[in-house]
Design an enzyme around this catalytic site. Structure first.
Site: not given
Ligand code: DQA
Length: 147
Positions: A10-11, A18, A23, A74, A77, A98, A100, A107
């Site tokens: 998502p996103n 964004r 990012y 990725n 969330a 995985e 990111h 963070r």
């Protein structure tokens, strides 16, 4: 030529606009082009997809398991709370990395735990969109180990 699914949660369809300070300014189309170029050098093809919908992402993970497709993921969330995604990935039949863009460990506290990490071969985080390219390289290495 082996196809790698590059799945995005998502996103991530909003990359470019964004939170660019977190990012960067590359769009998902830029990520797709960079992945395609890196994959071609590795003798791979990529099929990059993005969804905001957990059930659609699960269906793609099931497809990867059925077709023995390696996955760069990725989870966005979903990383931090989707046990459903974790359980789907546990059925995998090919390498999983995985990724990111940011470094979640640096963070907010809720980003420090990944429910996905334990079912992946490894994680690449914090290198901007280069995280995807490093993950593709890792997938190529893992497939080389399999052959
Ligand atoms: C992300 C990190 C996650 O914590 C976040 O929810 C995202 C993007 C990254 O690529 O840095 O959506 O997965």
């Amino acid at each position: 030529m082996r196809t790698v699914l590059v799945l995005n949660g998502p996103n991530l369809g909003r990359l470019g606009s964004r939170e660019p300070e977190v990012y960067g300014t590359a769009t998902l189309d830029d990520v797709r082009a960079a992945c395609a170029a890196a994959a071609a050098e590795l003798g791979l093809a990529v099929d990059l997809r993005q969804t905001d919908d957990e059930s659609e992402l699960l269906a793609w993970v099931h497809e990867a398991a059925d077709q023995r497709l390696p996955v760069v993921l990725n989870p966005a969330a979903f990383t931090h709370y989707s046990y459903a995604l974790r359980d789907a990935l546990a059925m995998r039949t090919a390498p999983l990395v995985e990724v990111h863009i940011s470094n979640p460990a640096a963070r907010e506290g809720f980003r420090h735990n990944s429910v996905i990490a334990a079912v992946a071969d490894g994680t690449v985080a914090g290198f901007g969109i280069a995280s995807y390219l490093l993950a593709l390289r890792a997938i190529a290495g893992l497939m080389g180990d399999d052959d």
